[in-house]
Design a protein around this motif. Structure first.
Motif, PDB file in Angstrom:
ATOM      1  N   THR A 309     -21.306 -49.754  35.599  1.00  0.00           N
ATOM      2  CA  THR A 309     -20.205 -50.904  36.948  1.00  0.00           C
ATOM      3  C   THR A 309     -20.003 -51.900  35.683  1.00  0.00           C
ATOM      4  OG1 THR A 309     -21.961 -52.044  37.287  1.00  0.00           O
ATOM      5  CG2 THR A 309     -21.107 -50.084  38.540  1.00  0.00           C
ATOM      6  N   PRO A 310     -19.110 -52.388  35.874  1.00  0.00           N
ATOM      7  CA  PRO A 310     -18.433 -53.310  35.373  1.00  0.00           C
ATOM      8  C   PRO A 310     -19.416 -54.433  35.172  1.00  0.00           C
ATOM      9  CG  PRO A 310     -16.442 -52.298  36.705  1.00  0.00           C
ATOM     10  CD  PRO A 310     -17.789 -51.911  36.865  1.00  0.00           C
ATOM     11  N   GLU A 311     -19.752 -54.986  36.206  1.00  0.00           N
ATOM     12  CA  GLU A 311     -20.365 -56.255  36.307  1.00  0.00           C
ATOM     13  C   GLU A 311     -22.076 -55.981  35.296  1.00  0.00           C
ATOM     14  OE1 GLU A 311     -20.017 -54.022  39.179  1.00  0.00           O
ATOM     15  OE2 GLU A 311     -18.911 -55.760  39.736  1.00  0.00           O
ATOM     16  N   ASP A 335      -7.433 -49.680  28.503  1.00  0.00           N
ATOM     17  CA  ASP A 335      -7.697 -50.574  28.183  1.00  0.00           C
ATOM     18  C   ASP A 335      -8.715 -51.551  29.207  1.00  0.00           C
ATOM     19  OD1 ASP A 335      -6.564 -49.893  30.242  1.00  0.00           O
ATOM     20  OD2 ASP A 335      -4.909 -51.334  30.755  1.00  0.00           O
ATOM     21  N   LEU A 336     -10.251 -51.068  28.722  1.00  0.00           N
ATOM     22  CA  LEU A 336     -10.661 -51.340  29.159  1.00  0.00           C
ATOM     23  C   LEU A 336     -11.450 -52.597  29.025  1.00  0.00           C
ATOM     24  CD1 LEU A 336     -13.573 -51.216  31.858  1.00  0.00           C
ATOM     25  CD2 LEU A 336     -14.951 -49.957  29.657  1.00  0.00           C
ATOM     26  N   VAL A 337     -11.264 -52.771  27.954  1.00  0.00           N
ATOM     27  CA  VAL A 337     -11.521 -54.534  27.505  1.00  0.00           C
ATOM     28  C   VAL A 337     -10.621 -55.360  28.146  1.00  0.00           C
ATOM     29  CG1 VAL A 337     -11.155 -56.141  25.973  1.00  0.00           C
ATOM     30  CG2 VAL A 337     -12.231 -54.225  25.264  1.00  0.00           C
ATOM     31  N   ARG A 338      -9.647 -55.463  28.536  1.00  0.00           N
ATOM     32  CA  ARG A 338      -8.881 -56.091  29.151  1.00  0.00           C
ATOM     33  C   ARG A 338      -8.551 -56.410  30.295  1.00  0.00           C
ATOM     34  NH1 ARG A 338      -1.582 -55.297  28.926  1.00  0.00           N
ATOM     35  NH2 ARG A 338      -1.636 -56.624  31.054  1.00  0.00           N
ATOM     36  N   ARG A 339      -9.080 -54.821  31.102  1.00  0.00           N
ATOM     37  CA  ARG A 339      -9.552 -55.449  32.678  1.00  0.00           C
ATOM     38  C   ARG A 339     -10.723 -55.531  32.954  1.00  0.00           C
ATOM     39  NH1 ARG A 339      -6.522 -50.766  35.512  1.00  0.00           N
ATOM     40  NH2 ARG A 339      -5.284 -49.344  33.989  1.00  0.00           N
ATOM     41  N   LEU A 340     -11.986 -55.408  31.999  1.00  0.00           N
ATOM     42  CA  LEU A 340     -12.754 -56.417  32.133  1.00  0.00           C
ATOM     43  C   LEU A 340     -12.809 -57.706  32.237  1.00  0.00           C
ATOM     44  CD1 LEU A 340     -15.633 -53.861  30.618  1.00  0.00           C
ATOM     45  CD2 LEU A 340     -15.392 -54.380  32.817  1.00  0.00           C
ATOM     46  N   ALA A 342     -10.309 -59.272  32.897  1.00  0.00           N
ATOM     47  CA  ALA A 342      -8.995 -59.735  34.035  1.00  0.00           C
ATOM     48  C   ALA A 342     -10.325 -59.339  35.067  1.00  0.00           C
ATOM     49  CB  ALA A 342      -7.954 -58.928  34.196  1.00  0.00           C
ATOM     50  N   GLY A 343     -11.176 -58.165  35.413  1.00  0.00           N
ATOM     51  CA  GLY A 343     -11.579 -58.115  36.724  1.00  0.00           C
ATOM     52  C   GLY A 343     -11.028 -57.113  37.086  1.00  0.00           C
ATOM     53  N   GLY A 344     -10.627 -56.159  37.299  1.00  0.00           N
ATOM     54  CA  GLY A 344      -9.743 -55.371  37.522  1.00  0.00           C
ATOM     55  C   GLY A 344      -8.557 -55.312  37.450  1.00  0.00           C
ATOM     56  N   PRO A 345      -7.818 -54.685  38.799  1.00  0.00           N
ATOM     57  CA  PRO A 345      -8.624 -53.331  38.929  1.00  0.00           C
ATOM     58  C   PRO A 345      -8.704 -52.762  37.692  1.00  0.00           C
ATOM     59  CG  PRO A 345      -5.993 -52.856  39.549  1.00  0.00           C
ATOM     60  CD  PRO A 345      -6.432 -54.427  38.083  1.00  0.00           C
ATOM     61  N   PHE A 346      -9.097 -50.591  37.914  1.00  0.00           N
ATOM     62  CA  PHE A 346     -10.135 -49.645  37.244  1.00  0.00           C
ATOM     63  C   PHE A 346      -9.598 -48.530  37.981  1.00  0.00           C
ATOM     64  CE2 PHE A 346     -12.754 -52.725  35.032  1.00  0.00           C
ATOM     65  CZ  PHE A 346     -12.775 -54.014  35.972  1.00  0.00           C
ATOM     66  N   ASN A 347      -8.939 -47.812  36.792  1.00  0.00           N
ATOM     67  CA  ASN A 347      -8.583 -46.419  37.416  1.00  0.00           C
ATOM     68  C   ASN A 347     -10.112 -45.321  37.652  1.00  0.00           C
ATOM     69  OD1 ASN A 347      -6.023 -46.422  36.541  1.00  0.00           O
ATOM     70  ND2 ASN A 347      -6.925 -45.962  34.365  1.00  0.00           N
TER      71      ASN A 347
END
Length: 372
Positions: A309-311, A335-340, A342-347
């Protein structure tokens, strides 16, 4: 015998975050977020990666490190439909297209070499070949073939000479990986495949120098790692393990002792060790205490593709890992690095498209820019 010796220490002046750069072996990583290896079963003719493969990995090049899907080092090492190899000139040339595109985006990518061992089926292999293993012990598992799922077969037991040839196959594939432009090689010693089968107390019933005792059962893993380290350099060589993983009918008696022994027999100055957790954080902590080199952790995934999970980026700040690896999160979020950050959102990953198919569920996941 594999030489004993100290591993390259990882020195930090202060506790880093997952977004800080890192030095892993000979690789400078822009961040400490890795894309975990994930089989996608989309190889083309000749078990080669395709233009879609290149697009898929290039989309995810913001990862500090990409570990590819499992790549077989030899024909007999194939265990699944439409998986790529690194044992022919055609495959090397096709992988060069992938690595060039990743590097053009500023990424770093290593090839994961996986010999499936007893996991597979003769229907996947040419010329009457059958899967090979440390011992003629059939796995309680099924393999998906063009005719649907089929039971595993009793594998051919590797002779001492055939073990030497198999080790040479890994070293040759590692040299091919460098020729194809990869930044290094990760050996797949997890998830019930050949290296893991030698470590296992139920798949390996040998009585020679490769079985019977813990020291003997780690020998194949150590010798493969040593051979690859000699072929391409230890600081471009990594090893993935999954302590106490029972996937595809694997048993490990006393995994704590098994992996402590394995660490003692690995060559010095490897680029990294990669742990795929299966709920045994205590073993990860033990390895962290014993291992002085870089450690990548894929936190507590449950297959397929992992459920980190992102946590879980916290394992870097907590000091458990130098790099944290994500599976399905990277699959669904190029683009997971950017999303992490930013704290999401996640597909959400589409599990129906994990294996096989076309661009759907492969290269069509939207980025934050595309979703507004």
């Amino acid at each position: 015998m594999v030489p004993y010796g100290p591993h390259a220490p990882v020195k930090e002046t202060s506790m880093p975050t997952a977004f800080d750069p890192a030095r892993v072996g000979d690789l400078d990583l822009r961040n400490r977020l890795a894309m975990a290896p994930m089989t996608r079963s989309r190889a083309g003719a000749g078990n080669t990666p395709t233009d879609l493969t290149a697009q898929y990995y290039a989309q995810r090049a913001s990862a500090g490190l990409i570990v590819t899907e499992a790549i077989q080092p030899s024909i007999v090492g194939q265990g699944y439909l439409d998986t790529p190899g690194l044992h022919s000139e055609e495959q090397v040339a096709a992988w060069r297209v992938v690595t060039d595109k990743v590097h053009a985006e500023g990424g770093r990518i290593v090839a994961q070499l996986m010999h499936s061992g007893r996991i597979g089926h003769p229907d996947l292999l040419p010329d009457g070949l059958i899967p090979v293993a440390p011992s003629p012990v059939k796995a309680d598992a099924k393999t998906f073939t063009k005719d649907g799922p089929k039971d595993s077969v009793v594998p051919h037991e590797l002779s001492p000479r055939e073990i030497e040839t198999t080790i040479d196959d890994f070293a040759s594939a590692a040299r091919n990986a460098i020729a194809a432009g990869f930044d290094g090689v990760e050996l797949h010693g997890a998830n019930g495949y050949l290296i893991h089968q030698f470590l296992s107390s139920n798949a390996n019933t040998r009585s020679d120098r490769y079985g019977a005792t813990v020291t003997n059962r780690v020998r194949f893993a150590a010798e493969v790692t040593q051979a690859v380290a000699e072929a391409i350099g230890p600081r471009r060589t990594g090893l993935r393990v999954s302590p106490d993983n029972t996937l595809v009918d694997i048993v490990e008696d006393d995994p704590e002792t098994l992996y402590a022994t394995l660490l003692d027999h690995l060559p010095a100055e490897l680029a990294y060790l990669h742990i795929m957790e299966v709920g045994r954080r205590d073993i990860t902590q033990m390895i962290r205490r014993q291992w002085n080199g870089a450690l990548i952790v894929n936190p507590h995934p449950s297959l397929p593709m992992g459920t980190a999970t992102p946590e879980d980026i916290s394992v870097v700040a907590d000091g458990l890992a130098d790099v944290v690896a994500f599976g399905s999160l990277f699959l669904a979020n190029p683009d997971l690095v950017r999303r992490l950050h930013a704290g999401g959102p996640f597909n959400e990953p589409d599990r129906a498209t994990f294996y096989g198919g076309d661009h759907r569920g492969y290269t069509d996941y939207p980025t934050l820019d595309a979703t507004g």
